[in-house]
Structure formats: structure tokens, C-alpha cells
Write a protein that holds these residues in place. Sequence first.
Motif, PDB file in Angstrom:
ATOM      1  N   GLY A   1       0.827  -1.182   0.000  1.00 10.52           N
ATOM      2  CA  GLY A   1       0.000   0.000   0.000  1.00 10.52           C
ATOM      3  C   GLY A   1       0.870   1.244   0.000  1.00 10.52           C
ATOM      4  N   GLN A   2       0.202   2.399   0.016  1.00  9.16           N
ATOM      5  CA  GLN A   2       0.939   3.663  -0.071  1.00  9.16           C
ATOM      6  C   GLN A   2       1.533   4.089   1.268  1.00  9.16           C
ATOM      7  OE1 GLN A   2      -2.323   3.465   0.158  1.00  9.16           O
ATOM      8  NE2 GLN A   2      -3.024   5.071   1.542  1.00  9.16           N
ATOM      9  N   GLY A   3       1.080   3.480   2.353  1.00  8.05           N
ATOM     10  CA  GLY A   3       1.594   3.804   3.677  1.00  8.05           C
ATOM     11  C   GLY A   3       0.727   4.807   4.408  1.00  8.05           C
ATOM     12  N   THR A   4       0.662   4.647   5.715  1.00  7.07           N
ATOM     13  CA  THR A   4      -0.053   5.592   6.572  1.00  7.07           C
ATOM     14  C   THR A   4       0.818   5.866   7.788  1.00  7.07           C
ATOM     15  OG1 THR A   4      -2.150   6.056   7.700  1.00  7.07           O
ATOM     16  CG2 THR A   4      -1.362   3.784   7.803  1.00  7.07           C
ATOM     17  N   GLU A   5       0.919   7.119   8.144  1.00  4.50           N
ATOM     18  CA  GLU A   5       1.863   7.520   9.182  1.00  4.50           C
ATOM     19  C   GLU A   5       1.227   7.428  10.569  1.00  4.50           C
ATOM     20  OE1 GLU A   5       3.815  11.084   8.188  1.00  4.50           O
ATOM     21  OE2 GLU A   5       5.140  11.086   9.944  1.00  4.50           O
ATOM     22  N   VAL A   6       1.980   6.845  11.480  1.00  9.58           N
ATOM     23  CA  VAL A   6       1.582   6.764  12.879  1.00  9.58           C
ATOM     24  C   VAL A   6       2.647   7.469  13.716  1.00  9.58           C
ATOM     25  CG1 VAL A   6       1.209   5.231  14.849  1.00  9.58           C
ATOM     26  CG2 VAL A   6       0.282   4.632  12.600  1.00  9.58           C
ATOM     27  N   THR A   7       2.222   8.436  14.513  1.00  9.48           N
ATOM     28  CA  THR A   7       3.135   9.162  15.382  1.00  9.48           C
ATOM     29  C   THR A   7       2.642   9.042  16.816  1.00  9.48           C
ATOM     30  OG1 THR A   7       3.639  10.753  13.635  1.00  9.48           O
ATOM     31  CG2 THR A   7       4.215  11.379  15.880  1.00  9.48           C
ATOM     32  N   VAL A   8       3.519   8.552  17.681  1.00  7.26           N
ATOM     33  CA  VAL A   8       3.189   8.405  19.098  1.00  7.26           C
ATOM     34  C   VAL A   8       4.042   9.407  19.870  1.00  7.26           C
ATOM     35  CG1 VAL A   8       2.977   6.835  21.040  1.00  7.26           C
ATOM     36  CG2 VAL A   8       2.751   5.968  18.695  1.00  7.26           C
ATOM     37  N   ALA A   9       3.388  10.452  20.375  1.00  2.42           N
ATOM     38  CA  ALA A   9       4.123  11.517  21.057  1.00  2.42           C
ATOM     39  C   ALA A   9       3.179  12.289  21.953  1.00  2.42           C
ATOM     40  CB  ALA A   9       4.764  12.456  20.031  1.00  2.42           C
ATOM     41  N   GLN A  10       3.778  13.009  22.931  1.00  2.00           N
ATOM     42  CA  GLN A  10       2.975  13.833  23.834  1.00  2.00           C
ATOM     43  C   GLN A  10       2.423  15.028  23.076  1.00  2.00           C
ATOM     44  OE1 GLN A  10       1.969  13.237  26.770  1.00  2.00           O
ATOM     45  NE2 GLN A  10       3.333  11.699  27.671  1.00  2.00           N
TER      46      GLN A  10
END
Length: 115
Positions: free
Chosen positions: A106-115
Motif C-alpha cells: 500500500g501507499q503507507g499511513t503515518e503513525v506518530t506516538v508523542a505527547q
Amino acid sequence: QVQLVESGGGLVQPGGSLTLSCVGSGRIGSMNYMGWYRQAPGKQREMVARVASGSARKYADSVKGRFTISRDYAKNIVTLQMNSLKPEDTAVYYCNYETGFSTVWGQGTEVTVAQ
């Protein structure tokens, strides 16, 4: 030919949850794997979780007990439920379809885990 479309990425705080979905279309064969890989900045792409057409599941050690992969075989949808997210889970997540003859991303989906 198979096409994959992902959805569900975003920004979440540590300890939070996200659900990623991937819909496959086209010539989905009977013997295959569907799953999720991820690539963090400066790192190689790695397998996160995948499920075979016979329903066997495999998880990376780093996500066992926190992530759950499920698959709707009739609709060709694979879902990744991510709980207890950590900053080190930050990456671009890619849906993957694989047979003995081909691999589709797939084209990718961004996941960001941050405060």
C-alpha cells in the motif's frame, strides 16, 4: 493485479490506541498473506503482523500482547488494532499482500506516538 488502500494513521499519545485498516481489491488469490509492516526514520522496513489465508497469525516480538491483527476474508480487509502505543511505534505503516509469486504494498499511513 492487487491494489491496497490503507487508512487510520495519525497522532496519538503514549499509551493510546489506533486502528489501521487496509482494503484489498483486484485479483486476490486463495493462498496468500496480508499484513502490516512499518518503517521508522533511518531504519529498515520490518514486519509488524501478518495473517495467512488459513488464518495463522504472526507478530513481531515488539508488538506481541499490544497489537492484534484481524482479517475479513469476504471483504479482503485486514485490520491492525494497536493498543498501549509507545513512542518507538512511530513509523510509516504499510499494508502488504504476498503470495509465492508477488508482493504488493500500500501507499503507507503515518503513525506518530508523542505527547
